[in-house]
Design a protein around this motif. Sequence first.
Motif, short mmCIF file in Angstrom:
data_model
loop_
_atom_site.label_atom_id
_atom_site.label_comp_id
_atom_site.label_asym_id
_atom_site.label_seq_id
_atom_site.Cartn_x
_atom_site.Cartn_y
_atom_site.Cartn_z
N TRP A 19 -83.08 16.91 46.91
CA TRP A 19 -82.00 17.15 47.87
C TRP A 19 -82.52 17.28 49.29
N MET A 46 -74.14 19.95 43.60
CA MET A 46 -74.41 21.30 44.04
C MET A 46 -75.91 21.51 44.13
N LEU A 47 -76.37 22.02 45.26
CA LEU A 47 -77.80 22.12 45.53
C LEU A 47 -78.31 23.54 45.66
N GLY A 60 -73.19 22.34 48.46
CA GLY A 60 -73.80 21.04 48.22
C GLY A 60 -73.31 19.94 49.12
N THR A 86 -74.41 17.99 54.39
CA THR A 86 -74.95 18.47 53.11
C THR A 86 -75.50 19.87 53.29
N THR A 88 -77.75 22.84 51.56
CA THR A 88 -78.86 22.84 50.60
C THR A 88 -79.14 24.18 49.95
#
Length: 324
Positions: A19, A46-47, A60, A86, A88
Amino acid sequence: MLQTIRRIILAGAAVLGPWHAVAAQEAAGPRAVPAARVAHAATAGMLGTALAGQRAVAVGDHGVVLLSDDGGQRWRQARAVPVDSTLTAVSFADAEHGWAVGHAGVILATQDGGETWRLQRRAAQEDRPLFAVHMFDAQHGVAVGLWSLVLVTGDAGKTWDSVALSPPEGAKRADLNLFSLFTTPTGELLATAERGMLLRSTDRGQHWAYLASGYKGSFWAGAAASDGVLLAAGLRGSIFRSADDGKTWARVDNPGKASITALLATGQNVLALGLDGSVLRSQDGGASFNTEQRDDRAALTSALRLADGRELLFSRQGPLPDRR
């Protein structure tokens, strides 16, 4: 330059992690665009995950923030997120106050348990995403990212000050990518990085020392067991362990080759997640692991352990249903 995390995963050689790609087009955007509220938000990648009291929070792709108040049975999208960058990582100091970081150097803050977020920082012109954030309390925190970017706050994020790192031994400059943050039982903060390196701070991010593991690849995740044993994992299934406060490191046996994206330690129990749907479990502080393979081979990215002991797993396809 790759434009999405999904393309990096498919390429199979993500030096910056699953990611941690720099989305150049996103970073160059002239203005922040609020995240769209969509019906399919729960399928977004989803990160980063955290607990806000009893609430589960996940962040995410496309600025999506998901919330669950029933142990992951149902998810809903946050009411207001000011960016579609995005995101993280996310960290909560208590049930109400949380921070999230991401691409374009974004830092967001919430005072209502993740329902609404406000923008504290955005540095799109720098092209330096943030990959991890840790809040010690509602005032003090650290965020880290690309090319040794370290930011600290002592005023709840009203200001984020840059910390200049010295170069690692034998290097001419500090340019490691810093991928994750975790704390030890004594409150020390560690960052995992490229080239088998970790960094440690004993003063909440103001000063850092390097720990060399002897590994040459990237560590995407780290954790500390209850006895202070340190663990780092990442590229090609590598897992390293130190039982002497980071002085020496030994590789832990893992026959799998899928990169490990997350480590979660609770007491002596350690959970590791792989990009091929592998779930590794240890009951001896990471000295050994047993591996199980998910049938769906979901690209796993993060995990939460709830107060009742249940685990929530997250992936590039969103939160995963509890299989138990």
